[in-house]
Design a protein around this motif. Structure first.
Motif, PDB file in Angstrom:
ATOM      1  N   THR A 272      41.107  31.857  35.752  1.00 50.50           N
ATOM      2  CA  THR A 272      39.816  32.284  35.192  1.00 50.50           C
ATOM      3  C   THR A 272      38.809  31.141  35.118  1.00 50.50           C
ATOM      4  O   THR A 272      37.662  31.359  34.736  1.00 50.50           O
ATOM      5  N   ASP A 273      39.232  29.909  35.491  1.00 49.14           N
ATOM      6  CA  ASP A 273      38.300  28.780  35.504  1.00 49.14           C
ATOM      7  C   ASP A 273      37.165  29.030  36.488  1.00 49.14           C
ATOM      8  O   ASP A 273      37.313  29.799  37.442  1.00 49.14           O
ATOM      9  N   PHE A 274      36.050  28.356  36.262  1.00 45.25           N
ATOM     10  CA  PHE A 274      34.887  28.521  37.140  1.00 45.25           C
ATOM     11  C   PHE A 274      35.270  28.207  38.589  1.00 45.25           C
ATOM     12  O   PHE A 274      34.932  28.945  39.508  1.00 45.25           O
ATOM     13  N   THR A 275      35.991  27.110  38.808  1.00 44.11           N
ATOM     14  CA  THR A 275      36.527  26.773  40.129  1.00 44.11           C
ATOM     15  C   THR A 275      38.008  26.470  39.963  1.00 44.11           C
ATOM     16  O   THR A 275      38.404  25.323  39.734  1.00 44.11           O
ATOM     17  N   PRO A 276      38.862  27.464  40.062  1.00 39.97           N
ATOM     18  CA  PRO A 276      40.296  27.224  39.865  1.00 39.97           C
ATOM     19  C   PRO A 276      40.888  26.351  40.967  1.00 39.97           C
ATOM     20  O   PRO A 276      40.439  26.403  42.118  1.00 39.97           O
ATOM     21  N   ASP A 277      41.889  25.556  40.598  1.00 35.63           N
ATOM     22  CA  ASP A 277      42.542  24.690  41.584  1.00 35.63           C
ATOM     23  C   ASP A 277      43.261  25.509  42.651  1.00 35.63           C
ATOM     24  O   ASP A 277      43.370  25.072  43.800  1.00 35.63           O
ATOM     25  N   LEU A 278      43.777  26.676  42.279  1.00 36.61           N
ATOM     26  CA  LEU A 278      44.414  27.575  43.239  1.00 36.61           C
ATOM     27  C   LEU A 278      43.374  28.589  43.702  1.00 36.61           C
ATOM     28  O   LEU A 278      42.910  29.425  42.921  1.00 36.61           O
ATOM     29  N   ASP A 279      43.020  28.524  44.981  1.00 37.26           N
ATOM     30  CA  ASP A 279      41.949  29.368  45.517  1.00 37.26           C
ATOM     31  C   ASP A 279      42.532  30.645  46.121  1.00 37.26           C
ATOM     32  O   ASP A 279      42.999  30.657  47.256  1.00 37.26           O
ATOM     33  N   LEU A 280      42.473  31.730  45.343  1.00 37.65           N
ATOM     34  CA  LEU A 280      42.930  33.025  45.841  1.00 37.65           C
ATOM     35  C   LEU A 280      41.870  33.734  46.671  1.00 37.65           C
ATOM     36  O   LEU A 280      42.141  34.779  47.261  1.00 37.65           O
ATOM     37  N   TRP A 281      40.670  33.171  46.725  1.00 36.66           N
ATOM     38  CA  TRP A 281      39.560  33.812  47.409  1.00 36.66           C
ATOM     39  C   TRP A 281      39.363  33.269  48.828  1.00 36.66           C
ATOM     40  O   TRP A 281      38.438  33.667  49.523  1.00 36.66           O
ATOM     41  N   ASP A 282      40.232  32.370  49.268  1.00 33.37           N
ATOM     42  CA  ASP A 282      40.144  31.764  50.593  1.00 33.37           C
ATOM     43  C   ASP A 282      40.653  32.760  51.633  1.00 33.37           C
ATOM     44  O   ASP A 282      41.853  32.991  51.762  1.00 33.37           O
ATOM     45  N   ARG A 283      39.756  33.338  52.392  1.00 39.81           N
ATOM     46  CA  ARG A 283      40.129  34.370  53.358  1.00 39.81           C
ATOM     47  C   ARG A 283      40.818  33.789  54.586  1.00 39.81           C
ATOM     48  O   ARG A 283      41.417  34.532  55.369  1.00 39.81           O
ATOM     49  N   SER A 284      40.775  32.477  54.750  1.00 35.98           N
ATOM     50  CA  SER A 284      41.466  31.868  55.883  1.00 35.98           C
ATOM     51  C   SER A 284      42.952  31.680  55.600  1.00 35.98           C
ATOM     52  O   SER A 284      43.729  31.429  56.533  1.00 35.98           O
ATOM     53  N   TRP A 285      43.359  31.786  54.334  1.00 34.03           N
ATOM     54  CA  TRP A 285      44.773  31.645  53.965  1.00 34.03           C
ATOM     55  C   TRP A 285      45.074  32.675  52.875  1.00 34.03           C
ATOM     56  O   TRP A 285      45.308  32.344  51.720  1.00 34.03           O
ATOM     57  N   PRO A 286      45.066  33.957  53.224  1.00 30.91           N
ATOM     58  CA  PRO A 286      45.206  35.003  52.201  1.00 30.91           C
ATOM     59  C   PRO A 286      46.632  35.079  51.658  1.00 30.91           C
ATOM     60  O   PRO A 286      47.591  34.728  52.338  1.00 30.91           O
ATOM     61  N   ILE A 287      46.740  35.561  50.425  1.00 33.29           N
ATOM     62  CA  ILE A 287      48.036  35.859  49.840  1.00 33.29           C
ATOM     63  C   ILE A 287      48.263  37.353  50.000  1.00 33.29           C
ATOM     64  O   ILE A 287      47.600  38.168  49.375  1.00 33.29           O
ATOM     65  N   TRP A 288      49.211  37.700  50.874  1.00 35.62           N
ATOM     66  CA  TRP A 288      49.499  39.095  51.188  1.00 35.62           C
ATOM     67  C   TRP A 288      50.354  39.703  50.082  1.00 35.62           C
ATOM     68  O   TRP A 288      51.158  39.035  49.445  1.00 35.62           O
ATOM     69  N   THR A 289      50.207  40.991  49.870  1.00 36.33           N
ATOM     70  CA  THR A 289      50.988  41.665  48.841  1.00 36.33           C
ATOM     71  C   THR A 289      50.922  43.166  49.075  1.00 36.33           C
ATOM     72  O   THR A 289      50.225  43.645  49.975  1.00 36.33           O
ATOM     73  N   TYR A 290      51.646  43.890  48.253  1.00 35.33           N
ATOM     74  CA  TYR A 290      51.518  45.347  48.236  1.00 35.33           C
ATOM     75  C   TYR A 290      50.354  45.720  47.343  1.00 35.33           C
ATOM     76  O   TYR A 290      50.289  45.312  46.183  1.00 35.33           O
ATOM     77  N   SER A 291      49.416  46.485  47.879  1.00 30.63           N
ATOM     78  CA  SER A 291      48.238  46.894  47.113  1.00 30.63           C
ATOM     79  C   SER A 291      48.269  48.396  46.880  1.00 30.63           C
ATOM     80  O   SER A 291      48.286  49.179  47.835  1.00 30.63           O
ATOM     81  N   GLU A 292      48.297  48.758  45.614  1.00 27.42           N
ATOM     82  CA  GLU A 292      48.244  50.176  45.282  1.00 27.42           C
ATOM     83  C   GLU A 292      46.873  50.758  45.592  1.00 27.42           C
ATOM     84  O   GLU A 292      45.851  50.057  45.561  1.00 27.42           O
ATOM     85  N   SER A 293      46.848  52.053  45.864  1.00 23.53           N
ATOM     86  CA  SER A 293      45.578  52.744  46.070  1.00 23.53           C
ATOM     87  C   SER A 293      45.062  53.215  44.715  1.00 23.53           C
ATOM     88  O   SER A 293      45.527  54.210  44.162  1.00 23.53           O
ATOM     89  N   VAL A 294      44.133  52.445  44.165  1.00 25.48           N
ATOM     90  CA  VAL A 294      43.596  52.744  42.835  1.00 25.48           C
ATOM     91  C   VAL A 294      42.071  52.650  42.893  1.00 25.48           C
ATOM     92  O   VAL A 294      41.513  51.973  43.763  1.00 25.48           O
ATOM     93  N   PRO A 295      41.378  53.314  41.972  1.00 19.10           N
ATOM     94  CA  PRO A 295      39.917  53.208  41.940  1.00 19.10           C
ATOM     95  C   PRO A 295      39.477  51.838  41.440  1.00 19.10           C
ATOM     96  O   PRO A 295      40.285  51.087  40.872  1.00 19.10           O
ATOM     97  N   PRO A 296      38.205  51.506  41.620  1.00 17.90           N
ATOM     98  CA  PRO A 296      37.710  50.227  41.100  1.00 17.90           C
ATOM     99  C   PRO A 296      37.794  50.173  39.576  1.00 17.90           C
ATOM    100  O   PRO A 296      37.895  51.201  38.901  1.00 17.90           O
ATOM    101  N   ALA A 297      37.731  48.947  39.041  1.00 18.47           N
ATOM    102  CA  ALA A 297      37.683  48.782  37.587  1.00 18.47           C
ATOM    103  C   ALA A 297      36.386  49.382  37.047  1.00 18.47           C
ATOM    104  O   ALA A 297      35.350  49.384  37.718  1.00 18.47           O
TER     105      ALA A 297
END
Length: 418
Positions: free
Chosen positions: A280-305
């Motif tokens: 939740t930091d402004f610039t977290p040390d772990l970048d989950l938003w880097d599209r060049s190195w994505p973290i793959w997972t199972y994504s449920e089909s759910v509506p937006p928050a």
């Protein structure tokens, strides 16, 4: 082209069977690699995503304790490999397939019991991984070093302060990176050649040529005095009689320019809470938003928050937080928190520094601070947690650093006693 050929000739073998008992009730129903992390992923997704992003598409995952949640996640989220392209992901439960009564007796034995399966991959190199750490790493770089140095084993290592290294397996190396000793949790860790205040700690990542490892495993299986463990038996043996080389995580960590090398063992409630809240930091040390190195997972089909209500004391809002799909924030104030999929909160509630796993319901006027809430928990109306740790300790798990773990069983016992 050499790097590409190396990954095509390699596989990863992920050790994902550990109990994870230091996570307390979070691993009552699931093994540690299957524990949720970062709003939508599982811990094991990081090791598997690193392999995939590195170009390795042959993977084996050894499971043992409480494996159902992990196996279900892998079946739902990691079934896109194509056998006709020589891609595989095999799940290898401990199934006494050697004809003995033993399950996996150690990390090395988990590979030994599946030698025939690894043989079928027709690979030259094997990367051994732990399935329970949070980090982003390019294994291609480590593979290249292994080949260029002609090592028998290459060991991934972190550079850590010496006073913190007592909790790790620690390597002493010469100036060329050759490991001269490997010590398990030493009281006086050896320093790095260039800095007396730093030490090299094992990440539990090893690269071998398969033919070499195969012979070593078969010999180890015949040794009644061995615990059949990589860190306890095989690596010290290679350090003594072969060539072991250290690979520094700084050289292969995937990160933004100027960011530190990020690696976390989220093996305690405190570490798990901290690693999630770090996001939740402004610039977290772990970048989950880097599209060049994505973290793959199972994504449920759910509506937006969704955020609803806009009154002075009844406003659905989130500040410095991560809120996943399917969440409904109804008249609740959310601060510095991570909400996983399908969390529903109600009016006048407050979530502050909260890690809330999927499918949790928070009823009206609850105030929850510095908490980890397990999957599927229903928080009753008016519950206050995180303001009086002595009272919290009567019903919930309070960590060494004052974080409170809440499960449904704990709430049910509290309700029965009232």
């Amino acid at each position: 082209m050499q790097t590409k050929r190396l990954t095509q000739r390699s596989m990863v073998f992920v050790l994902a069977g550990g109990r994870g008992s230091r996570l307390k009730e979070l691993t009552d129903r699931r093994v540690k690699p299957a524990v949720y992390f970062g709003g939508k992923t599982r811990i094991i997704d990081f090791a598997l995503s690193n392999a995939l992003n590195s170009g390795i598409r042959r993977m084996a995952i050894a499971t043992q304790y409480k494996a159902h949640s992990l196996i279900r996640h892998l079946q739902r989220g990691w079934t896109f490999f194509r056998a006709e392209r020589n891609e595989f992901l095999d799940i290898l439960p401990a199934s006494q397939r050697t004809g003995t009564e033993a399950w996996y007796a150690g990390t090395a034995d988990a590979v030994t019991q599946n030698i025939d399966i690894v043989d079928s991959y027709n690979i030259d190199y094997v990367v051994i991984l732990a399935g329970d750490h949070i980090y982003k790493m390019d294994y291609e770089i480590m593979l290249r070093q292994h080949v260029e140095t002609d090592a028998d084993v290459t060991v991934g290592c972190l550079t850590v302060p010496r006073e913190e290294a007592t909790a790790f397996g620690v390597m002493a190396t010469d100036a060329n990176g050759t490991i001269t000793s490997f010590l398990e949790k030493p009281a006086d860790p050896p320093a790095t050649p260039e800095d007396p205040t730093k030490a090299l700690a094992s990440m539990g990542i090893y690269v071998f040529k398969w033919d070499f490892l195969r012979a070593l495993l078969l010999a180890d299986a015949l040794d009644d005095n061995s615990s059949h463990d990589f860190g306890g038996d095989l690596i010290p043996e290679i350090v003594k009689n072969g060539k072991a080389v250290a690979h520094r995580f700084d050289e292969s960590c995937v990160r933004a320019d100027g960011a530190p090398a990020y690696w976390k063992d989220v093996g305690t409630v405190d570490a798990f809470w901290e690693a999630n809240i770090d996001l939740t930091d402004f610039t977290p040390d772990l970048d989950l938003w880097d599209r060049s190195w994505p973290i793959w997972t199972y994504s449920e089909s759910v509506p937006p928050a969704k955020f609803i209500h806009n009154e002075r004391s009844r406003r659905g809002m989130a500040m410095s937080s991560m809120v996943s799909g399917g969440c409904i924030i109804s008249g609740t104030e959310v601060r510095n928190s991570v909400l996983f999929t399908n969390v529903h909160t109600n009016s006048y509630a407050v979530l502050d520094n909260a890690v809330v796993l999927p499918d949790v319901i928070v009823h009206r006027s609850a105030r929850l601070r510095n908490v980890v809430i397990d999957k599927g928990v229903v928080i009753p109306e008016g519950l206050i947690v995180g303001e009086d740790l002595e009272e919290d300790g009567k019903w919930f798990r309070v960590s060494e650093r004052g974080k409170v773990l809440i499960t449904q069983d704990m709430l049910d016992k509290k309700d029965a006693a009232s």
